[in-house]
Structure formats: C-alpha cells, structure tokens
Design a protein around this motif. Sequence first.
Motif, mmCIF file in Angstrom:
data_model
loop_
_atom_site.group_PDB
_atom_site.id
_atom_site.type_symbol
_atom_site.label_atom_id
_atom_site.label_comp_id
_atom_site.label_asym_id
_atom_site.label_seq_id
_atom_site.Cartn_x
_atom_site.Cartn_y
_atom_site.Cartn_z
ATOM 1 N N GLU A 74 6.906 -5.483 2.146
ATOM 2 C CA GLU A 74 5.955 -5.295 1.049
ATOM 3 C C GLU A 74 4.572 -5.038 1.619
ATOM 4 O OE1 GLU A 74 6.452 -5.321 -2.332
ATOM 5 O OE2 GLU A 74 8.595 -5.331 -1.843
ATOM 6 N N MET A 76 0.662 -5.561 2.255
ATOM 7 C CA MET A 76 -0.151 -6.775 2.306
ATOM 8 C C MET A 76 -1.129 -6.769 1.148
ATOM 9 S SD MET A 76 -0.990 -7.301 6.349
ATOM 10 C CE MET A 76 -1.670 -8.924 6.114
ATOM 11 N N THR A 77 -1.397 -7.950 0.638
ATOM 12 C CA THR A 77 -2.388 -8.077 -0.426
ATOM 13 C C THR A 77 -3.786 -8.055 0.173
ATOM 14 O OG1 THR A 77 -2.478 -10.481 -0.307
ATOM 15 C CG2 THR A 77 -0.796 -9.510 -1.782
ATOM 16 N N GLU A 78 -4.773 -7.881 -0.686
ATOM 17 C CA GLU A 78 -6.156 -7.910 -0.224
ATOM 18 C C GLU A 78 -6.477 -9.263 0.416
ATOM 19 O OE1 GLU A 78 -10.631 -7.548 -2.073
ATOM 20 O OE2 GLU A 78 -9.006 -6.501 -3.086
ATOM 21 N N ALA A 79 -5.985 -10.336 -0.178
ATOM 22 C CA ALA A 79 -6.234 -11.677 0.365
ATOM 23 C C ALA A 79 -5.606 -11.832 1.754
ATOM 24 C CB ALA A 79 -5.697 -12.742 -0.587
ATOM 25 N N GLU A 80 -4.420 -11.284 1.952
ATOM 26 C CA GLU A 80 -3.764 -11.367 3.257
ATOM 27 C C GLU A 80 -4.535 -10.567 4.310
ATOM 28 O OE1 GLU A 80 0.931 -11.928 2.126
ATOM 29 O OE2 GLU A 80 0.037 -9.931 1.886
#
Length: 89
Positions: A74, A76-80
């Motif tokens: 998946e 990565m999210t902005e937080a990751e």
Amino acid sequence: MVGDEDSIALVLNRLRRAQGQLAGVISMIEQGRDCKDVVTQLAAVSRALDRAGFKIVATGLKECMSGNAEEGKEPMTEAELEKLFLALA
C-alpha cells in the motif's frame, strides 16, 4: 531498498565510507587521541550516515508514495512519510 542501481551504489559507498570512519573513531579512542580530533571524526561519521539516509528517502520517495502494486504494498500515508523524515532529523 528499491531504486536505480546508481542510487543504490551511491548509498552503499556512503555507508562503507561511514563504516571506515567509525572504525577510525574507535581506533582513535583506543589510542587515547585528543578529544577534539575524535569529535571531529565522529561528526563526519554522523554526516555520512545522514547523507546516506537522505539519499535512501529521496530515492525511495516515489515508491513510498505510490506503493508497489506488483508486491501488493500500500502507498505510505502522509503521517508515515513525515515520521520517516523525522527519523533522520
């Protein structure tokens, strides 16, 4: 780590250089060398590791953002991504 072969070779070169510098720092401490010289070399090791880390992040940013559909990863999210950058700060 994913990325083009040139980027990977550059990162490995930086890490090997840092490894050699760290061995030098250990040797300097064992020899009782001057604190200023030891700290100067230790700072060089730190910079080399930082540069390698930044290169890894820069090289892998595209894959991190888009994920890798072939491997079922998946994006990565902005937080990751923020956490990844802050790990180098």
